[in-house]
Design a protein around this motif. Structure first.
Motif, PDB file in Angstrom:
ATOM      1  N   LEU A 140       9.107   5.092  -6.209  1.00 15.30           N
ATOM      2  CA  LEU A 140       8.099   5.849  -6.942  1.00 15.30           C
ATOM      3  C   LEU A 140       6.694   5.556  -6.422  1.00 15.30           C
ATOM      4  N   ILE A 141       6.425   4.311  -6.073  1.00  5.53           N
ATOM      5  CA  ILE A 141       5.123   3.994  -5.471  1.00  5.53           C
ATOM      6  C   ILE A 141       4.969   4.785  -4.177  1.00  5.53           C
ATOM      7  N   GLN A 142       6.026   4.830  -3.372  1.00  5.98           N
ATOM      8  CA  GLN A 142       5.999   5.584  -2.114  1.00  5.98           C
ATOM      9  C   GLN A 142       5.736   7.068  -2.379  1.00  5.98           C
ATOM     10  N   LYS A 143       6.329   7.599  -3.428  1.00  7.29           N
ATOM     11  CA  LYS A 143       6.158   9.015  -3.768  1.00  7.29           C
ATOM     12  C   LYS A 143       4.711   9.332  -4.163  1.00  7.29           C
ATOM     13  N   PHE A 144       4.111   8.480  -4.982  1.00  8.77           N
ATOM     14  CA  PHE A 144       2.789   8.782  -5.510  1.00  8.77           C
ATOM     15  C   PHE A 144       1.641   8.178  -4.703  1.00  8.77           C
ATOM     16  N   ASP A 145       1.893   7.089  -3.997  1.00  5.68           N
ATOM     17  CA  ASP A 145       0.824   6.405  -3.263  1.00  5.68           C
ATOM     18  C   ASP A 145       1.389   5.819  -1.979  1.00  5.68           C
ATOM     19  N   LYS A 146       1.833   6.692  -1.090  1.00  9.55           N
ATOM     20  CA  LYS A 146       2.535   6.229   0.108  1.00  9.55           C
ATOM     21  C   LYS A 146       1.686   5.312   0.994  1.00  9.55           C
ATOM     22  N   ASP A 147       0.362   5.461   0.942  1.00 11.25           N
ATOM     23  CA  ASP A 147      -0.510   4.607   1.751  1.00 11.25           C
ATOM     24  C   ASP A 147      -0.973   3.349   1.017  1.00 11.25           C
ATOM     25  N   ARG A 148      -0.462   3.173  -0.197  1.00 11.83           N
ATOM     26  CA  ARG A 148      -0.793   1.996  -1.014  1.00 11.83           C
ATOM     27  C   ARG A 148      -2.314   1.844  -1.183  1.00 11.83           C
ATOM     28  N   GLU A 149      -2.957   2.945  -1.489  1.00 14.99           N
ATOM     29  CA  GLU A 149      -4.404   2.926  -1.708  1.00 14.99           C
ATOM     30  C   GLU A 149      -4.784   2.422  -3.096  1.00 14.99           C
ATOM     31  N   TYR A 150      -3.927   2.680  -4.088  1.00 14.62           N
ATOM     32  CA  TYR A 150      -4.312   2.320  -5.455  1.00 14.62           C
ATOM     33  C   TYR A 150      -3.199   1.690  -6.284  1.00 14.62           C
ATOM     34  N   ILE A 151      -2.004   1.560  -5.729  1.00 18.87           N
ATOM     35  CA  ILE A 151      -0.913   0.880  -6.437  1.00 18.87           C
ATOM     36  C   ILE A 151      -0.344  -0.191  -5.525  1.00 18.87           C
ATOM     37  N   SER A 152      -0.199  -1.395  -6.081  1.00 17.63           N
ATOM     38  CA  SER A 152       0.408  -2.455  -5.282  1.00 17.63           C
ATOM     39  C   SER A 152       1.329  -3.295  -6.154  1.00 17.63           C
ATOM     40  N   TYR A 153       2.379  -3.762  -5.516  1.00 14.74           N
ATOM     41  CA  TYR A 153       3.294  -4.708  -6.146  1.00 14.74           C
ATOM     42  C   TYR A 153       3.047  -6.053  -5.495  1.00 14.74           C
ATOM     43  N   LYS A 154       2.642  -7.034  -6.291  1.00 14.99           N
ATOM     44  CA  LYS A 154       2.229  -8.336  -5.772  1.00 14.99           C
ATOM     45  C   LYS A 154       3.267  -9.431  -5.951  1.00 14.99           C
ATOM     46  N   LYS A 155       4.434  -9.106  -6.456  1.00 17.80           N
ATOM     47  CA  LYS A 155       5.501 -10.081  -6.697  1.00 17.80           C
ATOM     48  C   LYS A 155       5.105 -11.087  -7.766  1.00 17.80           C
ATOM     49  N   GLU A 156       5.895 -12.138  -7.880  1.00 19.86           N
ATOM     50  CA  GLU A 156       5.631 -13.161  -8.886  1.00 19.86           C
ATOM     51  C   GLU A 156       4.408 -13.978  -8.480  1.00 19.86           C
ATOM     52  N   ILE A 157       3.624 -14.377  -9.485  1.00 19.13           N
ATOM     53  CA  ILE A 157       2.426 -15.148  -9.207  1.00 19.13           C
ATOM     54  C   ILE A 157       2.546 -16.543  -9.812  1.00 19.13           C
ATOM     55  N   ASN A 158       1.818 -17.454  -9.234  1.00 18.15           N
ATOM     56  CA  ASN A 158       1.761 -18.810  -9.742  1.00 18.15           C
ATOM     57  C   ASN A 158       1.059 -18.787 -11.099  1.00 18.15           C
ATOM     58  N   PHE A 159       1.598 -19.519 -12.052  1.00 14.82           N
ATOM     59  CA  PHE A 159       1.038 -19.547 -13.402  1.00 14.82           C
ATOM     60  C   PHE A 159      -0.449 -19.901 -13.391  1.00 14.82           C
ATOM     61  N   ASN A 160      -0.865 -20.787 -12.500  1.00 20.10           N
ATOM     62  CA  ASN A 160      -2.264 -21.209 -12.432  1.00 20.10           C
ATOM     63  C   ASN A 160      -3.195 -20.091 -11.951  1.00 20.10           C
ATOM     64  N   ALA A 161      -2.644 -19.052 -11.334  1.00 17.75           N
ATOM     65  CA  ALA A 161      -3.466 -17.949 -10.826  1.00 17.75           C
ATOM     66  C   ALA A 161      -3.662 -16.837 -11.861  1.00 17.75           C
ATOM     67  N   ILE A 162      -2.920 -16.881 -12.948  1.00 17.33           N
ATOM     68  CA  ILE A 162      -2.967 -15.791 -13.929  1.00 17.33           C
ATOM     69  C   ILE A 162      -4.361 -15.608 -14.519  1.00 17.33           C
ATOM     70  N   GLU A 163      -5.009 -16.704 -14.868  1.00 16.14           N
ATOM     71  CA  GLU A 163      -6.343 -16.604 -15.475  1.00 16.14           C
ATOM     72  C   GLU A 163      -7.312 -15.846 -14.572  1.00 16.14           C
ATOM     73  N   LYS A 164      -7.269 -16.118 -13.283  1.00 17.10           N
ATOM     74  CA  LYS A 164      -8.160 -15.431 -12.331  1.00 17.10           C
ATOM     75  C   LYS A 164      -7.829 -13.939 -12.259  1.00 17.10           C
ATOM     76  N   ILE A 165      -6.549 -13.619 -12.303  1.00 14.78           N
ATOM     77  CA  ILE A 165      -6.144 -12.214 -12.250  1.00 14.78           C
ATOM     78  C   ILE A 165      -6.659 -11.472 -13.482  1.00 14.78           C
ATOM     79  N   TYR A 166      -6.490 -12.065 -14.655  1.00 14.98           N
ATOM     80  CA  TYR A 166      -7.026 -11.442 -15.866  1.00 14.98           C
ATOM     81  C   TYR A 166      -8.545 -11.285 -15.766  1.00 14.98           C
ATOM     82  N   HIS A 167      -9.214 -12.312 -15.290  1.00 15.55           N
ATOM     83  CA  HIS A 167     -10.674 -12.296 -15.187  1.00 15.55           C
ATOM     84  C   HIS A 167     -11.169 -11.186 -14.258  1.00 15.55           C
TER      85      HIS A 167
END
Length: 183
Positions: A53-80
């Motif tokens: 579905l990402i390929q269908k709607f955003d084949k060049d990955r300009e605005y949708i990305s899948y970043k996989k699992e993140i380290n728990f310590n990085a979550i705060e920065k992502i929210y921020h």
């Protein structure tokens, strides 16, 4: 700047990330400058559906990305560094991710199914995770209103203060004590 949306959760069939992808794509077509980052460990079969579905709607990955699992310590920065949290699960026993989003102080668009309304109360904008139009409408509603974003994020942040591991352990041990004492 794009409006940064995050969806932190495992990738699985009942999490409906592909419906969020399509809803975000519809809003992009209307001219909303959105970026969606999806984070989480993935069920391999569900990931194939999401990637297609990402390929269908955003084949060049300009605005949708899948970043996989993140380290728990990085979550705060992502929210921020994000503007809005999305959670589209249709089946949860307890929404730990919702509590994290609430504690971050950011606005939340959330599934109205399962336990989420009990946790988030009136601190978010709800949608049916099976209805792409309803997801898009909820996102548009909160993005379009600075006052709504402020009101919802303030409420959810204050509700998050009611949750702690200390409180949960105290209540659990109190319950065990009641059971053991026959009361």
């Amino acid at each position: 700047n794009p409006y940064k949306l995050i969806y932190i959760s495992s990738i699985d069939y009942y999490k409906h990330q592909w419906n969020v992808v399509e809803a975000v794509s519809r809003l992009r077509e209307k001219g909303y400058p959105l970026r969606l980052d999806l984070y989480g460990n993935a069920n391999p079969k569900a990931l194939v559906q999401l990637e297609n579905l990402i390929q269908k709607f955003d084949k060049d990955r300009e605005y949708i990305s899948y970043k996989k699992e993140i380290n728990f310590n990085a979550i705060e920065k992502i929210y921020h560094n994000s503007d809005l949290s999305i959670f589209a699960s249709s089946c949860e026993t307890f929404g730990q991710i919702i509590i994290e989003s609430m504690a971050s102080g950011m606005p939340i668009c959330c599934s109205k199914m399962s336990s989420m309304p009990e946790i988030l109360k009136d601190g978010g904008v709800y949608f049916d995770p099976l209805d792409i139009n309803e997801i898009a409408k909820a996102l548009q509603e909160i993005i379009d209103s600075k006052d709504l974003r402020l009101s919802k994020s303030t409420k959810s942040y204050n509700y998050a203060k009611n949750f702690s591991w200390e409180k949960a352990s105290e209540e659990t041990f109190s319950f065990f004590k009641q059971v053991l004492e026959g009361g």
